[in-house]
Structures are given as C-alpha cells and as structure tokens.
Design a protein around this motif. Structure first.
Motif, PDB file in Angstrom:
ATOM      1  N   UNK A 196       0.429  -1.278   0.121  1.00 22.03           N
ATOM      2  CA  UNK A 196       0.132  -0.113  -0.139  1.00 22.03           C
ATOM      3  C   UNK A 196       1.146   1.232   0.061  1.00 22.03           C
ATOM      4  N   UNK A 197       0.328   2.082  -0.743  1.00 17.03           N
ATOM      5  CA  UNK A 197       1.433   3.302   0.317  1.00 17.03           C
ATOM      6  C   UNK A 197       1.358   3.937   1.271  1.00 17.03           C
ATOM      7  N   UNK A 198       0.324   3.119   2.316  1.00 16.23           N
ATOM      8  CA  UNK A 198       1.030   3.919   3.367  1.00 16.23           C
ATOM      9  C   UNK A 198       1.983   2.845   3.707  1.00 16.23           C
ATOM     10  N   UNK A 222      -3.067   8.194  11.554  1.00 16.41           N
ATOM     11  CA  UNK A 222      -3.763   7.382  12.274  1.00 16.41           C
ATOM     12  C   UNK A 222      -3.668   5.707  11.848  1.00 16.41           C
ATOM     13  N   UNK A 223      -3.128   5.239  10.764  1.00 19.07           N
ATOM     14  CA  UNK A 223      -2.317   3.703   9.926  1.00 19.07           C
ATOM     15  C   UNK A 223      -1.094   3.301  10.777  1.00 19.07           C
ATOM     16  N   UNK A 224      -0.538   3.512  11.750  1.00 24.50           N
ATOM     17  CA  UNK A 224       0.513   3.105  12.254  1.00 24.50           C
ATOM     18  C   UNK A 224       0.189   1.425  12.447  1.00 24.50           C
ATOM     19  N   UNK A 225      -0.717   0.535  12.287  1.00 25.41           N
ATOM     20  CA  UNK A 225      -0.517  -0.940  12.451  1.00 25.41           C
ATOM     21  C   UNK A 225      -1.130  -1.391  10.645  1.00 25.41           C
ATOM     22  N   UNK A 226      -1.295  -0.775  10.221  1.00 25.35           N
ATOM     23  CA  UNK A 226      -1.306  -1.234   8.492  1.00 25.35           C
ATOM     24  C   UNK A 226      -0.229  -0.765   8.274  1.00 25.35           C
ATOM     25  N   UNK A 247       4.366  11.460   4.992  1.00 21.69           N
ATOM     26  CA  UNK A 247       3.008  10.078   5.553  1.00 21.69           C
ATOM     27  C   UNK A 247       1.468  11.052   5.194  1.00 21.69           C
ATOM     28  N   UNK A 248       1.166   9.987   4.557  1.00 18.39           N
ATOM     29  CA  UNK A 248      -0.361  10.225   4.042  1.00 18.39           C
ATOM     30  C   UNK A 248      -1.542  11.549   4.938  1.00 18.39           C
ATOM     31  N   UNK A 249      -1.823  11.847   5.033  1.00 18.57           N
ATOM     32  CA  UNK A 249      -2.294  12.750   6.267  1.00 18.57           C
ATOM     33  C   UNK A 249      -1.641  13.589   7.442  1.00 18.57           C
ATOM     34  N   UNK A 250      -0.125  14.109   7.414  1.00 16.49           N
ATOM     35  CA  UNK A 250       0.608  14.609   7.888  1.00 16.49           C
ATOM     36  C   UNK A 250       0.837  15.696   7.510  1.00 16.49           C
ATOM     37  N   UNK A 251       0.984  16.185   8.671  1.00 15.71           N
ATOM     38  CA  UNK A 251       0.718  18.137   8.372  1.00 15.71           C
ATOM     39  C   UNK A 251       2.236  18.651   8.143  1.00 15.71           C
ATOM     40  N   UNK A 252       2.566  19.451   6.934  1.00 11.92           N
ATOM     41  CA  UNK A 252       3.633  20.246   6.845  1.00 11.92           C
ATOM     42  C   UNK A 252       4.596  20.112   7.959  1.00 11.92           C
TER      43      UNK A 252
END
Length: 305
Positions: free
Chosen positions: A157-159, A166-170, A297-302
């Motif tokens: 995944x891109x993750x 919010x998806x550390x496990x995934x 990371x996806x969803x990270x603030x700059x």
C-alpha cells in the motif's frame, strides 16, 4: 484464449472489492480460480462463507471455473489447506495473489494491543503463510524436475511505502509486505517463481471514506477509483509473460501504473574512525543537505514532517 489460459490461481480476500475484481479478471483471461475469503467485516469481525461462494458462482455463470475457500490465510493449517484446495481441484498451482486484509484505524496513543496484533496478523502473517506453503509446493516440483512458471503478487500500500497517519498498524504491516516481497523474490527465483507486489489506490470498504469524493464516475464514464482498474496489472503479473519481472513494487491507481523505487543508499560520510557524539551533528546536517526531502506520510501536516 486469455493471457492466463489454463493457469490455476488463488486470490485471497476475493469476496469483495479489489480481490473480487482480480478473481473475475483472471477468470476472463482463462484461469481457474480459487476464491478465498473469510467473509469478515471491514474491521475483521464476523465470518461468512457467502462472499467467496457468490464470486465463485459469478465466475461459473460467466463460463469460467472457480471453487470457493473459507480458510483463514493467517492460520498455518488454513493456509496449507488453501494450497491443497487448488492442487486437489485443478491439479496444481501457478499463481498466488495475496490480497486479504482489513483495517482498524487509530492514532498511536489510542491504539489497543488487539488493534495492532490483528492487523499485523491478517496482513503480514496472512501473506507469509500462503506464500510459505505455495513456495514449498513449487520447491518440491522443481526438485522433481518440473520447475514452475509460478507467480506471486502481494498487496502492499502507499501507506506501507510512505506511512499514513492514523494507520500505524496497517502501515507497518504493508511495509513488511514490501520487504517480504523482495526476500521471497530472491529466495524463490531458483524454483521458477517470481514475486512482486502492488500498492493500489481504489475505492473499497477499507477506503470508501478516503475516496468518498470520487464516488460518482465522471462524465467520460471512466471511474478512476473503481477497483477493477487495479486488476489488469495483477493479471499480467500472474501470466507467463511477466517472467523477467520480480522483486518489484508497482503503484497503480486509475489509469496510472508506476514503479516504486523504495529505500536506496543515500549520501554518506566516512570519518575513517569512530565518530564522537559531538561530531555527529555536523555530519548529519551535511547528509541532510545532500539528500532530497522525504515525502510526507499520508495525512501528515507539513509542520510535522
């Protein structure tokens, strides 16, 4: 005649979403398909044989060949039975598509132990076990003088490539799958097996909230987030035509296919002797100046990168 005519294919997590589209496209391309799915909910709870049976029936209604499997791919015996199902039903196994998974999204400080363990189990262990049993089957064939033209397609995944807030496990599980892909490609190549991975972006139960704004297909009729967009690459990777490609991770979204390059060796500083702690700071600063900025990371603030 399709590009996978006569090949025997296992697709895990094939009862819905991307996995279902993989199973259908393999069948259209002439493959005989083992449709595996536990029939769980989005968060892994519950169990039902209905989804796998429905997809197998759909394939047979189209004139294809398919059997359903409700085995748990993250269970040693379940994964072994899955491989045996393919061999018993169709006389062999040519392709393994590891796709099964679910999400339990939480921020790190809110994530419970079960949230971590279960996601790692179904994604990472659920890739390892079918791969292990399929690999052992292909190794035995090679030892008997009948090397396979076998293919494994894993699902990262891109993750897993960049991380996802919010998806550390995934993210951890999917990063592990990318590394597992590289190791398996190196170890199984001698038996005629290629191993690659995809990092897909599509609208499924796991991503429907993320891609909510793309629910409606555009006027052109092409829905860039439809899960069927992912399957042509997977089916090609499962064909004999892909024999020169192994140990790679492909990102696929809509009509775009790209090759992920992953971690590589970057700038280096060699003192020729042990560093003192006081000297390390200047060395690291120079390395950071020479290196490109990392993608967030996806969803990270700059400001948090």
């Amino acid at each position: 005649m399709g590009i996978c005519d006569g090949r025997v294919v296992i697709v895990t997590g094939a009862g819905r979403g991307i996995g279902r589209e993989h199973a259908l496209e393999f069948a259209r391309q002439g493959a005989r398909v083992v449709v595996n799915d536990l029939g769980t909910g989005r968060d892994g709870d519950g169990r039902s044989g209905g989804p796998a049976l429905a997809v197998a029936e759909e394939i047979r209604a189209l004139g294809g060949q398919a059997v359903a499997s409700g085995d748990d791919v993250a269970d040693w015996n379940g994964a072994a039975r899955l491989v045996k199902t393919a061999v018993s039903a169709y006389g062999g196994l040519d392709v393994l598509v590891n796709n099964a998974g679910f999400v339990r999204d939480r921020m790190l400080v809110s994530m419970g132990e079960d949230d971590w363990d279960e996601v790692i189990r179904v994604h990472l262990k659920g890739h390892f076990l079918p791969l292990r049993h399929a690999g052992a089957y292909w190794r035995e064939r090679a030892k008997s003088g009948a090397p396979a033209a076998a293919r494994v397609i894993n699902t990262s995944s891109g993750a897993g490539l960049l991380g996802s807030v919010g998806q550390a496990n995934y993210s951890a599980a999917k990063a592990g799958i990318a590394a597992l892909t590289q190791v398996a490609a190196a170890e199984l190549g001698r038996y005629g097996v290629t191993v690659n991975a995809i990092a897909p972006a599509a609208r499924t139960r796991m991503t429907e909230e993320v891609f909510a704004e793309t629910m409606a297909a555009p006027e052109s009729g092409f829905d860039p987030m439809h899960p069927a967009n992912v399957s042509p690459l997977v089916v090609w990777l499962g064909s004999v035509a892909s024999e020169a490609v192994t140990g790679r991770v492909f990102e696929v979204e809509g009509g775009v296919i790209s090759l992920a390059t992953g971690w590589t060796h970057g700038p280096r500083a060699d003192r020729g002797a042990r560093w003192s702690p006081a000297e390390v700071g200047d060395a690291v600063a120079k390395l950071l100046e020479e290196a490109p900025d990392p993608l967030p990371a996806y969803g990270a603030r700059p400001s948090s990168v």
